[in-house]
Scaffold this motif. Structure first.
Motif, PDB file in Angstrom:
ATOM      1  N   SER A  11       0.818  -1.215   0.000  1.00  0.00           N
ATOM      2  CA  SER A  11       0.000   0.000   0.000  1.00  0.00           C
ATOM      3  C   SER A  11       0.854   1.268   0.000  1.00  0.00           C
ATOM      4  CB  SER A  11      -0.948   0.006   1.205  1.00  0.00           C
ATOM      5  OG  SER A  11      -0.236  -0.087   2.420  1.00  0.00           O
TER       6      SER A  11
ATOM      7  N   ASP B  37      -0.345  -3.025   4.777  1.00  0.00           N
ATOM      8  CA  ASP B  37      -1.263  -1.976   5.232  1.00  0.00           C
ATOM      9  C   ASP B  37      -1.140  -1.860   6.749  1.00  0.00           C
ATOM     10  OD1 ASP B  37      -3.434  -0.391   5.977  1.00  0.00           O
ATOM     11  OD2 ASP B  37      -4.685  -1.121   4.340  1.00  0.00           O
TER      12      ASP B  37
ATOM     13  N   LEU C 203      -6.510   2.195  -0.776  1.00  0.00           N
ATOM     14  CA  LEU C 203      -5.816   2.919   0.284  1.00  0.00           C
ATOM     15  C   LEU C 203      -6.776   3.613   1.243  1.00  0.00           C
ATOM     16  CD1 LEU C 203      -3.147   4.430  -2.118  1.00  0.00           C
ATOM     17  CD2 LEU C 203      -2.631   2.866  -0.244  1.00  0.00           C
TER      18      LEU C 203
END
Length: 406
Positions: A132, A377, A168
């Motif tokens: 990410s 993430d 995101l």
């Protein structure tokens, strides 16, 4: 090859055939081939381009560098490097295309040229993966150049920017790109319609999708972004924009199929928004809808799981019914579907905790931690770790109070 009159240079394909015939590995004698790419200090495109592509495919960086260093002596040869990058990209060798796009970007003097802007776009596309942080860096690098692209590339670029920002959880950015996409799609549509009515011969619009898909996606992406912010009534208004796109002219067979797809998605999303607003009596109807459109089951299971965790709906029988589909979530290997799997498991943590099934909840937390790690993430990882820490360190006497706060 060797005795022709006049004698002709050996091609890369012939060199590979010789290596196979003599039992050598791919790349045999490649270190001698750069001289074949230049004759009297002039580059031969028919030899240089296939050679660079093949070197990139089998990882011969030293050979690539020999040719590239000579090509860069003349900026006119940037077009060769761009052609190599484009062919690699189109052949699915996106990772291998990256160095060539970077060379074009670094050496192109005109930052407003199509070649520069397309290289920025393709570099953005090739950089999208499961990390990410790297995805966000790629968005930042590319977004400044999106309006310099030809309009057909702009349409695709906006969709991919919106998708990247969705992964995101940058909801405001998704809304912004969705609005821009819808506006541009309408502008292009009106221009195409004007050309058709003028009687001019139309060249096909070179895009990844049918034009109607871009217009519909502008509404769809914005609606999903609003949904993720809990703005369900506003999201429902977006559905009206793509529920019936039959008015769209310039529809061929593909276009008509796209219109039907958006009708199905509109129905599915109306069910989604209503369920997430607490209209749980619609669940039987939604399950009937999913039985008719099994391709919607993965997204549908996420909706059901989220609604169940939010409104304390008992769905154990549904989870058992769709156990096979849920097990297949673990086979997902692209970021979008891994993200969907994570969200499903995350809501299932809350569902299991509310049922008082601590071992099940811990199992879901561990699954989420693994998925968050795959996506790199950190925010998703921290959300799961918060649950894990609370459960592990909580005295038994505080458990009931903890469940009430869920």
């Amino acid at each position: 090859m060797l005795n022709g009159n006049p004698q002709r240079a050996i091609t890369v394909g012939q060199l590979d055939a010789m290596a196979t015939a003599f039992g050598f590995a791919a790349g045999w004698l490649y270190e001698l081939y750069p001289e074949e790419c230049f004759a009297k200090d002039r580059v031969s495109r028919p030899r240089a381009i296939p050679y660079l592509i093949r070197c990139a495919e089998i990882g011969l960086q030293d050979c690539i560098q020999q040719v590239v260093s000579r090509l860069l002596d003349d900026r006119k040869n940037l077009d060769i490097l761009f052609s190599v990058a484009e062919q690699l990209f189109e052949n699915g060798k996106r990772k291998e295309s990256v160095p060539f796009y970077k060379l074009v970007i670094e050496n192109e003097k005109d930052s407003h040229s199509d070649r520069f802007a397309i290289s920025q776009y393709k570099l953005f596309r090739a950089s999208q993966g499961a990390d990410s942080e790297e995805n966000w860096k790629a968005v930042i690098r590319f977004e400044l150049y999106r309006t310099r692209l030809p309009e057909n590339f702009q349409l695709d670029g906006l969709i991919h920017l919106a998708n990247a920002c969705f992964m995101l959880r940058k909801w405001k950015e998704v809304e912004s790109y969705a609005n821009e996409l819808r506006s541009l799609a309408m502008k292009v549509y009106q221009n195409e319609l004007r050309k058709k009515k003028s009687g001019k011969t139309l060249e096909p619009l070179r895009t990844e999708r049918h034009l109607v898909a871009y217009y519909g996606q502008g509404f769809l992406a914005k609606g999903v972004a609003l949904q993720m912010q809990g703005l369900y009534e506003e999201a429902k208004k977006c559905v009206q924009g793509y529920a019936d796109l039959g008015w769209f002219e310039l529809l061929d067979d593909t276009g008509h199929k796209v219109v039907e797809e958006y009708k199905i998605w509109a129905t599915a999303n109306l069910y989604t928004y209503d369920l997430l607003m607490g209209k749980t009596d619609l669940l039987p109807d939604y399950l009937n809808f999913l039985s008719k459109y099994p391709e919607e089951i993965p997204a549908g299971l996420l909706t059901i799981m989220e609604a169940a965790s939010k409104y304390d709906i008992a769905i154990d029988d549904i989870l058992e019914q769709y156990a096979g589909e849920i097990d297949r979530f673990s086979e997902y290997n692209n970021p979008v579907n891994i993200g969907r799997h994570y969200n499903f498991r995350y809501h299932k943590i809350v569902y299991e905790l509310k049922k008082g099934r601590i071992p099940n909840a811990l199992e879901e937390i561990l699954c989420c931690l693994d998925l968050a790690d795959q996506l790199k993430d950190h925010e998703a990882f921290k959300r799961c770790h918060h649950y894990f820490g609370n459960i592990v360190n909580m005295p038994q006497s505080n458990m009931n109070e903890f469940f009430k706060k869920l």
